[in-house]
Design a protein around this motif. Structure first.
Motif, PDB file in Angstrom:
ATOM      1  N   UNK A   1       0.841  -1.177   0.000  1.00  0.00           N
ATOM      2  CA  UNK A   1       0.000   0.000   0.000  1.00  0.00           C
ATOM      3  C   UNK A   1       0.887   1.242   0.000  1.00  0.00           C
ATOM      4  N   UNK A   2       0.554   2.199  -0.835  1.00  0.00           N
ATOM      5  CA  UNK A   2       1.323   3.436  -0.912  1.00  0.00           C
ATOM      6  C   UNK A   2       1.125   4.272   0.347  1.00  0.00           C
ATOM      7  N   UNK A  20       4.193   1.521   5.412  1.00  0.00           N
ATOM      8  CA  UNK A  20       5.225   0.479   5.379  1.00  0.00           C
ATOM      9  C   UNK A  20       5.894   0.294   6.741  1.00  0.00           C
ATOM     10  N   UNK A  21       6.001   1.387   7.515  1.00  0.00           N
ATOM     11  CA  UNK A  21       6.627   1.287   8.840  1.00  0.00           C
ATOM     12  C   UNK A  21       5.586   1.351   9.962  1.00  0.00           C
ATOM     13  N   UNK A  39     -10.914  14.970   5.749  1.00  0.00           N
ATOM     14  CA  UNK A  39     -10.598  13.736   6.467  1.00  0.00           C
ATOM     15  C   UNK A  39     -11.220  12.483   5.853  1.00  0.00           C
ATOM     16  N   UNK A  40     -12.215  12.651   4.990  1.00  0.00           N
ATOM     17  CA  UNK A  40     -12.915  11.491   4.437  1.00  0.00           C
ATOM     18  C   UNK A  40     -11.988  10.492   3.772  1.00  0.00           C
ATOM     19  N   UNK A  41     -11.135  10.973   2.842  1.00  0.00           N
ATOM     20  CA  UNK A  41     -10.216  10.074   2.142  1.00  0.00           C
ATOM     21  C   UNK A  41      -9.143   9.537   3.083  1.00  0.00           C
ATOM     22  N   UNK A  42      -8.715  10.373   4.011  1.00  0.00           N
ATOM     23  CA  UNK A  42      -7.700   9.949   4.980  1.00  0.00           C
ATOM     24  C   UNK A  42      -8.223   8.768   5.801  1.00  0.00           C
ATOM     25  N   UNK A  43      -9.442   8.885   6.297  1.00  0.00           N
ATOM     26  CA  UNK A  43     -10.029   7.810   7.103  1.00  0.00           C
ATOM     27  C   UNK A  43     -10.278   6.572   6.249  1.00  0.00           C
ATOM     28  N   UNK A  44     -10.716   6.768   5.003  1.00  0.00           N
ATOM     29  CA  UNK A  44     -10.934   5.627   4.109  1.00  0.00           C
ATOM     30  C   UNK A  44      -9.619   4.878   3.859  1.00  0.00           C
ATOM     31  N   UNK A  45      -8.541   5.611   3.592  1.00  0.00           N
ATOM     32  CA  UNK A  45      -7.227   4.976   3.376  1.00  0.00           C
ATOM     33  C   UNK A  45      -6.759   4.287   4.650  1.00  0.00           C
ATOM     34  N   UNK A  49      -5.936   0.288   5.067  1.00  0.00           N
ATOM     35  CA  UNK A  49      -4.663  -0.183   5.627  1.00  0.00           C
ATOM     36  C   UNK A  49      -4.908  -1.092   6.835  1.00  0.00           C
ATOM     37  N   UNK A  50      -5.751  -0.630   7.756  1.00  0.00           N
ATOM     38  CA  UNK A  50      -5.998  -1.399   8.981  1.00  0.00           C
ATOM     39  C   UNK A  50      -6.607  -2.764   8.683  1.00  0.00           C
ATOM     40  N   UNK A  51      -7.451  -2.839   7.654  1.00  0.00           N
ATOM     41  CA  UNK A  51      -8.102  -4.110   7.317  1.00  0.00           C
ATOM     42  C   UNK A  51      -7.093  -5.155   6.839  1.00  0.00           C
TER      43      UNK A  51
END
Length: 129
Positions: A1-2, A20-21, A39-45, A49-51
């Motif tokens: 993931x970028x 990555x870290x 914040x919408x896209x930030x929370x979606x990304x 990642x968390x999933x």
């Protein structure tokens, strides 16, 4: 993931999510005209990642000198996603930085600590500039 990097502006924080870290940082001030859009896209990304994590320790650093009420709601949503990651088996250390002369940000951090007891909460006073 970028990784996700958003440069700070006078009204929005620097977002530096080094997936990555497993290090996520928010720094600056947060009072964008439309906090939900910012914040919408930030929370979606973040949720994406968390999933993909399993048993991974995640370090989160939040150092906001100021945030408005609409940013407060979005921060709460972001931290709720982190709390869900803890429930899924990923330890999360939340480092909360606040100006030692700013009771409002200190108290919000304490509220987060109370509302999300599964997070490893670390409070860090910072001397004013």
């Amino acid at each position: 993931m970028d990784n996700l990097y958003i440069a700070p502006t006078p009204s929005s924080p620097e977002v530096d999510f080094q997936f990555a870290t497993h290090t996520l940082s928010l720094r600056g001030e947060s009072y964008p005209e439309n906090a939900a859009a910012f914040y919408g896209d930030i929370i979606a990304r973040l949720k994406d990642y968390l999933s993909q994590q399993s048993g991974q320790r995640i370090e989160v650093h939040i150092a906001l000198a100021y945030f408005n009420s609409s940013s407060t709601k979005m921060l709460f949503n972001l931290i709720d996603a982190l709390n869900e990651a803890v429930e899924a088996g990923n330890p999360v250390a939340l480092h909360w930085y606040y100006d030692e002369e700013d009771d409002t940000i200190l108290e919000f951090g304490q509220e987060l600590s109370d509302d999300f007891p599964d997070l490893e909460f670390n409070s860090h006073p910072v001397k004013p500039a």
